[in-house]
Design an enzyme around this catalytic site. Structure first.
Site, mmCIF file in Angstrom:
data_model
loop_
_atom_site.group_PDB
_atom_site.id
_atom_site.type_symbol
_atom_site.label_atom_id
_atom_site.label_comp_id
_atom_site.label_asym_id
_atom_site.label_seq_id
_atom_site.Cartn_x
_atom_site.Cartn_y
_atom_site.Cartn_z
ATOM 1 N N VAL A 93 0.879 -1.178 0.000
ATOM 2 C CA VAL A 93 0.000 0.000 0.000
ATOM 3 C C VAL A 93 0.909 1.219 0.000
ATOM 4 C CG1 VAL A 93 -1.773 1.277 1.278
ATOM 5 C CG2 VAL A 93 -1.815 -1.223 1.274
ATOM 6 N N HIS A 97 3.678 2.375 6.344
ATOM 7 C CA HIS A 97 3.079 1.559 7.399
ATOM 8 C C HIS A 97 4.085 0.574 7.951
ATOM 9 C CE1 HIS A 97 2.322 -0.658 3.647
ATOM 10 N NE2 HIS A 97 2.247 -1.772 4.372
ATOM 11 N N HIS A 99 4.232 -3.091 9.981
ATOM 12 C CA HIS A 99 3.576 -4.280 10.504
ATOM 13 C C HIS A 99 4.246 -4.598 11.838
ATOM 14 C CE1 HIS A 99 1.545 -5.620 6.743
ATOM 15 N NE2 HIS A 99 2.512 -4.898 6.186
#
Length: 141
Positions: A93, A97, A99
Site C-alpha cells: 500500500v 506503514h 507491521h
C-alpha cells in the site's frame, strides 16, 4: 491521492487499536498472527523517504508502545516489525506503514514474513491490545 489507509482513517472503519493525532494503529484484514497490527501516520506519506522526521518519530514511538502491549496483553515473547518502502521493496500500500507482528516461541511461523501463526487467540486480540494501555492506548473516533 486517496489511498486505502487514508480512507480507513477518514471513514473510521478500521478495527482500531490506537488513534492519535500523528499516527494510528489498527488490525489488518488478514493478520499473520493474533494481534498483528499496522501502525501508520494519519497524514498521507508514501514511504520512509518522504515522511518528515517528526512524523516518523511519532509512528515509531507508537510501534514501540504497540509492541509493549503485545508483550503484556497477549503474552508475546517477541515481535517482528516490517516496513517496505519504494517500488523495489514490494510495498503493498503506497502509504507508510509498519507491521507489528507478535511472536511466540511455538507459533509455527517458519516462513517469516509469509507464514501464518498456529497460535489461536482467546478473546479479541485487538481489544486486548487496546485495553493494555488502560485507556491511554485506545482513543475512540
Amino acid at each position: 491521492m486517496d489511498c486505502a489507509f487514508c480512507r480507513l482513517i477518514r471513514d473510521g472503519t478500521a478495527r482500531w487499536v490506537v488513534r492519535e493525532a500523528e499516527s494510528c494503529a489498527f488490525i489488518p484484514v488478514n493478520p499473520l498472527a493474533p494481534g498483528h497490527t499496522l501502525v501508520v501516520p494519519t497524514s498521507h506519506f508514501t514511504d520512509v523517504f518522504d515522511t518528515p522526521p517528526d512524523v516518523l518519530t511519532a509512528s515509531m514511538t507508537l510501534v514501540q508502545r504497540v509492541a509493549a502491549a503485545m508483550r503484556t496483553a497477549l503474552g508475546a515473547s517477541g515481535v517482528n516489525i516490517l516496513s517496505a518502502s519504494g517500488p523495489g521493496s514490494e510495498q503493498s500500500v503506497p502509504h507508510l506503514h509498519f507491521h507489528v507482528v507478535p511472536r511466540w516461541v511455538d507459533d509455527g511461523i517458519s516462513t517469516w514474513p509469509t507464514g501464518q501463526s498456529r497460535r489461536r487467540p482467546t478473546g479479541d486480540p485487538g481489544t486486548q491490545l487496546a485495553a493494555a494501555g488502560h485507556g491511554r492506548l485506545l482513543i475512540r473516533p
